[in-house]
Write an enzyme that holds these catalytic residues in place. Structure first.
Site, mmCIF file in Angstrom:
data_model
loop_
_atom_site.group_PDB
_atom_site.id
_atom_site.type_symbol
_atom_site.label_atom_id
_atom_site.label_comp_id
_atom_site.label_asym_id
_atom_site.label_seq_id
_atom_site.Cartn_x
_atom_site.Cartn_y
_atom_site.Cartn_z
ATOM 1 N N ASP A 67 52.628 147.537 10.719
ATOM 2 C CA ASP A 67 52.314 146.512 9.386
ATOM 3 C C ASP A 67 51.395 146.600 8.236
ATOM 4 O OD1 ASP A 67 49.952 146.537 10.537
ATOM 5 O OD2 ASP A 67 50.900 144.979 12.489
ATOM 6 N N ASN A 136 46.306 134.252 19.109
ATOM 7 C CA ASN A 136 48.217 133.725 19.331
ATOM 8 C C ASN A 136 49.428 134.472 20.034
ATOM 9 O OD1 ASN A 136 48.642 135.473 17.153
ATOM 10 N ND2 ASN A 136 49.263 133.977 16.012
ATOM 11 N N HIS A 138 50.931 137.215 18.923
ATOM 12 C CA HIS A 138 51.241 138.107 17.756
ATOM 13 C C HIS A 138 51.414 139.642 18.050
ATOM 14 C CE1 HIS A 138 47.410 138.423 14.926
ATOM 15 N NE2 HIS A 138 48.160 139.379 15.474
ATOM 16 N N GLU A 143 53.807 136.629 14.171
ATOM 17 C CA GLU A 143 53.869 135.600 14.724
ATOM 18 C C GLU A 143 54.738 134.582 14.661
ATOM 19 O OE1 GLU A 143 50.390 135.125 14.199
ATOM 20 O OE2 GLU A 143 49.843 134.982 12.010
#
Length: 243
Positions: A67, A136, A138, A143
């Site tokens: 990314d 979380n 990811h 996400e």
């Protein structure tokens, strides 16, 4: 999914580096998927040491990073281009043409995401994909959502991810709100996956990924369906797993 529990960050970094190095030694033309963030820094240091000691040759290796922040040029000190250069690439014998990272400052982000996905497909299947894990759940910048992403695209970052990354920027408002990320489908297409996690802040995410139900609200949980996943995590990060 194989879970290897180690004592601390140093052991995690060393063991992960050994597994990644073995891939390079076994196949000098391998295609690696690489990750950024604080977790893989120690792993990259171990690889640099192996290279400097003459144990590794990266001259024919190809890499694709997961990314990049939208809006940051490659020269920006918080871009992942810059991160990879400083933490790995400028210390080893990678060829510039074999390094692939999406352009966060592209004029058309959708077009750049498509170009990057096509470049991966053209080059060939990623042999070993390195992943970190967000608090979380990811992976990459994929996400929590109502469905799993498939291909590379622009992702809107959650408040928790922005807050977690705020420490790298002077002000919260400086943290980019979106990123280009390889999709879950592309990650799952890799032959092997190596996930690293460290610290008690990652414990809930590790438990959800390893033992929870598979749901796009915990993107990393999809890894339960991959045939060859190795998780290397320290005792703090695995504290909530069933004994």
């Amino acid at each position: 999914m194989e879970v290897k529990i180690v004592e601390n960050y140093q052991e995690m970094s060393r063991l992960a580096a050994i597994l990644l190095a073995a891939e390079v030694i076994e196949n000098p033309h391998t295609i690696l998927g690489l990750a950024t963030g604080s977790t893989p820094v120690g792993l990259y240091k171990e690889l640099i040491t192996m290279y400097q000691n003459g144990k590794l040759d990266f001259s024919d290796v190809k890499t694709f990073n997961l990314d990049e922040y939208v809006g940051l040029a490659a020269e920006h000190e918080q871009s992942y281009h810059y991160f990879m250069k400083k933490n790995l690439f400028e210390h080893i014998n990678m060829k510039e043409e074999n390094i692939h990272i999406p352009r966060g400052d592209a004029a058309d982000i959708s077009e750049e995401a498509l170009r990057y996905e096509q470049e991966i497909q053209k080059t060939g299947k990623i042999q070993l994909q390195l992943l970190g894990l967000g608090e979380n759940g990811h992976i990459g910048f994929n996400e929590p959502a109502d469905s799993f992403s498939v291909q590379t695209g622009e992702i809107v970052l959650t408040d928790s991810t922005i807050e977690a990354n705020q420490r790298f920027f002077e002000r919260r408002e400086d943290v980019p709100k979106t990123a280009i990320s390889i999709g879950i489908g592309t990650i799952m297409n890799a032959e092997k996956i190596l996930l690293v996690a460290c610290g008690e802040k990652k414990a809930k995410a590790v438990k959800s990924v390893v033992e929870g139900r598979v749901t796009p609200h915990v993107p990393g949980s999809i890894l339960q369906f991959h045939p060859h996943v190795t998780v290397i995590a320290d005792r703090a990060a695995t504290a909530l797993l069933k004994k």
